[in-house]
Design a protein around this motif. Structure first.
Motif, PDB file in Angstrom:
ATOM      1  N   UNK A 173     -15.131 -17.328 -15.135  1.00 54.62           N
ATOM      2  CA  UNK A 173     -15.088 -17.671 -16.560  1.00 54.62           C
ATOM      3  C   UNK A 173     -15.528 -16.523 -17.456  1.00 54.62           C
ATOM      4  N   UNK A 174     -15.395 -15.301 -16.947  1.00 54.51           N
ATOM      5  CA  UNK A 174     -15.637 -14.125 -17.779  1.00 54.51           C
ATOM      6  C   UNK A 174     -14.340 -13.325 -17.858  1.00 54.51           C
ATOM      7  N   UNK A 175     -13.567 -13.556 -18.921  1.00 54.59           N
ATOM      8  CA  UNK A 175     -12.273 -12.875 -19.027  1.00 54.59           C
ATOM      9  C   UNK A 175     -12.440 -11.358 -19.084  1.00 54.59           C
ATOM     10  N   UNK A 176     -11.472 -10.678 -18.579  1.00 57.12           N
ATOM     11  CA  UNK A 176     -11.432  -9.221 -18.588  1.00 57.12           C
ATOM     12  C   UNK A 176     -10.151  -8.799 -19.290  1.00 57.12           C
ATOM     13  N   UNK A 177     -10.277  -7.860 -20.218  1.00 54.05           N
ATOM     14  CA  UNK A 177      -9.117  -7.373 -20.971  1.00 54.05           C
ATOM     15  C   UNK A 177      -8.946  -5.888 -20.701  1.00 54.05           C
ATOM     16  N   UNK A 178      -7.876  -5.562 -20.058  1.00 56.37           N
ATOM     17  CA  UNK A 178      -7.476  -4.184 -19.821  1.00 56.37           C
ATOM     18  C   UNK A 178      -8.614  -3.343 -19.231  1.00 56.37           C
ATOM     19  N   UNK A 179      -9.108  -3.837 -18.096  1.00 53.44           N
ATOM     20  CA  UNK A 179     -10.171  -3.119 -17.397  1.00 53.44           C
ATOM     21  C   UNK A 179      -9.553  -1.993 -16.565  1.00 53.44           C
ATOM     22  N   UNK A 180     -10.068  -0.785 -16.744  1.00 56.13           N
ATOM     23  CA  UNK A 180      -9.537   0.348 -15.990  1.00 56.13           C
ATOM     24  C   UNK A 180     -10.132   0.357 -14.582  1.00 56.13           C
ATOM     25  N   UNK A 181      -9.294   0.594 -13.577  1.00 61.60           N
ATOM     26  CA  UNK A 181      -9.734   0.619 -12.187  1.00 61.60           C
ATOM     27  C   UNK A 181      -9.893   2.062 -11.715  1.00 61.60           C
ATOM     28  N   UNK A 182      -8.850   2.840 -11.825  1.00 61.42           N
ATOM     29  CA  UNK A 182      -8.892   4.235 -11.432  1.00 61.42           C
ATOM     30  C   UNK A 182      -7.646   4.934 -11.959  1.00 61.42           C
ATOM     31  N   UNK A 183      -7.612   6.218 -11.835  1.00 60.80           N
ATOM     32  CA  UNK A 183      -6.441   7.013 -12.202  1.00 60.80           C
ATOM     33  C   UNK A 183      -6.091   7.924 -11.033  1.00 60.80           C
ATOM     34  N   UNK A 184      -4.849   7.858 -10.616  1.00 56.69           N
ATOM     35  CA  UNK A 184      -4.375   8.726  -9.546  1.00 56.69           C
ATOM     36  C   UNK A 184      -3.592   9.877 -10.159  1.00 56.69           C
ATOM     37  N   UNK A 185      -3.936  11.098  -9.749  1.00 59.59           N
ATOM     38  CA  UNK A 185      -3.298  12.305 -10.267  1.00 59.59           C
ATOM     39  C   UNK A 185      -2.564  13.013  -9.135  1.00 59.59           C
ATOM     40  N   UNK A 186      -1.321  13.377  -9.409  1.00 60.59           N
ATOM     41  CA  UNK A 186      -0.491  14.052  -8.414  1.00 60.59           C
ATOM     42  C   UNK A 186       0.062  15.350  -8.992  1.00 60.59           C
ATOM     43  N   UNK A 187       0.012  16.375  -8.202  1.00 58.37           N
ATOM     44  CA  UNK A 187       0.589  17.663  -8.568  1.00 58.37           C
ATOM     45  C   UNK A 187       1.690  17.969  -7.558  1.00 58.37           C
ATOM     46  N   UNK A 188       2.921  18.006  -8.019  1.00 57.92           N
ATOM     47  CA  UNK A 188       4.046  18.207  -7.110  1.00 57.92           C
ATOM     48  C   UNK A 188       4.023  19.581  -6.450  1.00 57.92           C
ATOM     49  N   UNK A 189       3.218  20.484  -6.993  1.00 58.02           N
ATOM     50  CA  UNK A 189       3.091  21.801  -6.349  1.00 58.02           C
ATOM     51  C   UNK A 189       2.165  21.762  -5.141  1.00 58.02           C
ATOM     52  N   UNK A 190       1.397  20.672  -5.047  1.00 55.26           N
ATOM     53  CA  UNK A 190       0.512  20.479  -3.908  1.00 55.26           C
ATOM     54  C   UNK A 190       1.273  19.661  -2.854  1.00 55.26           C
ATOM     55  N   UNK A 191       1.471  20.182  -1.644  1.00 57.42           N
ATOM     56  CA  UNK A 191       2.260  19.452  -0.630  1.00 57.42           C
ATOM     57  C   UNK A 191       1.713  18.068  -0.323  1.00 57.42           C
ATOM     58  N   UNK A 192       0.382  17.923  -0.284  1.00 58.14           N
ATOM     59  CA  UNK A 192      -0.213  16.619   0.008  1.00 58.14           C
ATOM     60  C   UNK A 192       0.087  15.622  -1.104  1.00 58.14           C
ATOM     61  N   UNK A 193      -0.099  16.048  -2.366  1.00 57.49           N
ATOM     62  CA  UNK A 193       0.191  15.162  -3.497  1.00 57.49           C
ATOM     63  C   UNK A 193       1.674  14.823  -3.569  1.00 57.49           C
ATOM     64  N   UNK A 194       2.507  15.802  -3.288  1.00 60.36           N
ATOM     65  CA  UNK A 194       3.947  15.566  -3.340  1.00 60.36           C
ATOM     66  C   UNK A 194       4.365  14.549  -2.281  1.00 60.36           C
ATOM     67  N   UNK A 195       3.754  14.632  -1.082  1.00 59.02           N
ATOM     68  CA  UNK A 195       4.077  13.673  -0.024  1.00 59.02           C
ATOM     69  C   UNK A 195       3.657  12.255  -0.430  1.00 59.02           C
ATOM     70  N   UNK A 196       2.479  12.116  -1.052  1.00 61.15           N
ATOM     71  CA  UNK A 196       2.023  10.798  -1.505  1.00 61.15           C
ATOM     72  C   UNK A 196       2.938  10.246  -2.584  1.00 61.15           C
ATOM     73  N   UNK A 197       3.356  11.090  -3.518  1.00 63.01           N
ATOM     74  CA  UNK A 197       4.225  10.642  -4.596  1.00 63.01           C
ATOM     75  C   UNK A 197       5.611  10.270  -4.065  1.00 63.01           C
TER      76      UNK A 197
END
Length: 610
Positions: free
Chosen positions: A63-87
């Motif tokens: 009974x405690x409403x939540x409005x637009x609660x942020x959880x996390x932000x994922x950042x990807x750089x396509x120049x990074x092979x690991x990030x590119x594979x995840x994306x």
């Protein structure tokens, strides 16, 4: 009934897709994760189905409403092979329409949307995103929003609106119970961190390069609903699946087939067979006996041991094990012990029962093999314990290697694989040996007539009484009883729909047993009248041929109903289908053999033989 308090967080199970057989864990797609809490343990059935439940970072208080609660932000750089594979993996998941499956208080969090005829369908899953083609054609969930109009782009559902429905229980300490949990996935571009749930939909161009950010947010609302009782809180999901009318049609169709076969068998038993037996029993002279014809002529050969009696006895032992396992599992499911709310309980029950039913398998195989005149008892018991289970395990192990290679959550961990082998070798195999010991210890099955030393020559058979046409015809009617039910079972397995009508399934199971028995008895009588006494293998294969029709239908289902793509998914589909077909072959073949064995024993036990 004990009151359940509301939990303070969601849980995420596997992610799956109707376009791929490969399920994945929640963490495989690099979503926001909860690393401080321990993952709940799964039972054997959940492990076999690949259901890995993860604690979720989407938390709330009652009974405690939540409005637009942020959880996390994922950042990807396509120049990074690991990030590119995840994306790229995330894009692949959206392209194949992978679905989240969240749980709150053991209830699936459902995505409800309108379908044709003004009806509402509640899906126990929601997509991670969708794709708009280069031609501007929206796929899957992209059709629900006209703003998803960017060509060759992936739209990410990075925000969810969760609505928790509850009712207050009076006169109890913990006064609230969750009765429904619904979700609406949304996409926000979030241009400003100060107001994250703003802007247009969040999309990723297919050929995007550089840095790309995905902020994940959620909102939660609580709604009191006094109309839904806690005991019936699954009904709104099940009622949205309009299967009941079709199920009744399936039952009526099956009953018509059973009544038709029962009438045919009754006509044979009460008219033709009764007259035959009465005439044969009235024969007092040798001259009369010489006028015998039909099934009476083969009385000295009808119980002659079949060719490959070792293999037949092994198949019948394994089939008996599967039959008892199926009957008990469906019976418990009808009582509600194995409902969808008890995740993995159905598979766990089936596996445990199969392990514990090694004794009937060994006993039946040994007893029949001894009645066939076999003497290689060691080979018989070893084949009973290892042949059919070994074929299933070998197929399953190859499929598991493919799942390991694809990184799927359905891949069984090495420790669980060892545990399955331990159940097989340490429990099932010894029980099979015990059953075989008692089977060989008892005297062989006494037949009502003696077997002649010299086999009788079988006359030229017509086309309809030859082995292959009879076997092919024998499987048509049993398959006709189950093909509608089979459609829903395949849907629950491969299209990830919820199966819950175990009462219908148990009734169809009984009808299948009756139909296999009657069809086999009918054909067995025709073959005996044609003076063909090789009924043992034929009775097994006649009803067992239903599995061939099952296999053909599964192939048709793959090409006409499913949207599965990729070599690995195709191999997995047909690999697991072969396991189901083998189990079904042993199950139906065993029913046919024992029905025919009873029939042959009965008709020859009431005939006077000089």
């Amino acid at each position: 009934m004990k009151t359940c308090c509301l939990p303070n967080m969601c849980q995420s199970a596997l992610l799956d897709s109707v376009e791929s057989v490969l399920p994945y864990e929640y963490t495989a797609f690099d979503f926001c994760s909860e690393k401080t809490m321990k993952r709940p343990s799964e039972n054997l059935g959940q492990v076999l189905f690949g259901e890995r439940i993860e604690p979720s970072p989407y938390k709330f208080e009652f009974k405690k409403p939540v409005v637009c609660q942020k959880v996390c932000t994922r950042t990807y750089d396509t120049n990074n092979p690991s990030d590119k594979a995840k994306l790229d993996f995330l894009k692949k998941g959206m392209l194949l329409n992978y679905q989240h499956h969240w749980i709150v208080d053991n209830m699936p969090v459902t995505w409800c949307y309108d379908v044709e005829d003004g009806q509402k369908f509640c899906n126990p899953g929601f997509p991670i995103g969708c794709y708009v083609t280069e031609a501007g054609r929206p796929k899957d969930a992209c059709v629900v929003n006209s703003n998803f109009n960017e060509k060759d782009a992936f739209y990410i559902f990075n925000h969810v609106d969760i609505t928790i429905y509850y009712h207050i229980v009076e006169h109890e300490q913990l006064g609230a119970r969750l009765v429904a949990a619904k979700i609406e996935p949304k996409s926000y571009d979030n241009p400003n961190n100060d107001s994250p749930c703003t802007g247009g939909p969040k999309f990723l161009k297919n050929k995007h390069t550089g840095v790309f950010n995905i902020p994940y947010t959620y909102s939660i609302n609580f709604v009191e609903d006094k109309n839904i009782r806690w005991a019936s809180r699954w009904d709104y999901i099940l009622e949205s699946m309009p299967h009941t009318n079709i199920q009744w049609f399936s039952i009526m169709n099956s009953l018509v087939i059973v009544l038709f076969l029962s009438g045919m068998v009754a006509m044979i038993m009460l008219r033709t067979l009764h007259k035959d037996i009465a005439r044969y029993n009235q024969m007092d002279s040798v001259e009369d006996a010489q006028e015998e014809f039909g099934w009476k002529l083969v009385h000295g050969d009808v119980f002659r041991p079949p060719r490959k009696g070792m293999l037949l006895s092994v198949f019948l032992g394994s089939g008996t094990q599967i039959f008892i396992m199926t009957f008990v599992t469906l019976f418990f499911a009808c009582l509600g012990f194995l409902s969808p709310a008890n995740r993995g309980a159905l598979m766990t029950c089936a596996v445990v029962l199969w392990v514990l039913l090694g004794t009937p398998a060994g006993y039946v195989a040994a007893r029949l093999y001894k009645s066939f005149g076999g003497e290689k008892w060691k080979t018989n018991v070893l084949l009973t314990a290892f042949l059919c289970p070994g074929v299933v395990f070998a197929d399953f192990f190859v499929m598991n290697l493919i799942l390991w290679g694809e990184g799927s959550s359905a891949a069984m961990p090495f420790g669980t694989l060892v545990a399955i082998l331990a159940l097989w070798f340490c429990i099932s195999v010894p029980l099979t040996f015990i059953g075989a010991y008692f089977g060989f210890k008892k005297a062989g099955i006494e037949h009502p007539v003696r077997t002649n030393q010299i086999p009788r020559q079988i006359p030229e058979q017509s086309f309809y009484t030859k082995p292959f046409p009879g076997i092919v015809m024998g499987g048509i009617l049993p398959f006709g009883c189950i093909f509608i039910q089979l459609f829903f079972i395949l849907n629950s397995i491969w299209s990830h729909q919820m199966y819950y009508m175990f009462g219908f399934l148990f009734l169809v199971f009984i009808i299948l047993v009756i139909t296999c028995s009657e069809a086999t008895i009918l054909l067995c009588y025709f073959h005996l009248c044609a003076e063909d006494y090789h009924w043992q293998w034929r009775s097994f294969l006649t009803s067992g041929f239903t599995a061939v029709y099952f296999l053909v239908y599964a192939i048709h289902y793959f090409f006409s109903k499913l949207q599965i793509t990729g070599l690995a998914s195709t191999i997995l589909y047909f690999g697991y289908t072969m396991i189901m077909a083998l189990i079904f072959f042993l199950f139906t073949g065993t029913i046919g053999f024992f029905a025919c064995f009873w029939f042959v024993t009965k008709i020859y036990s009431v005939v006077k033989v000089d």
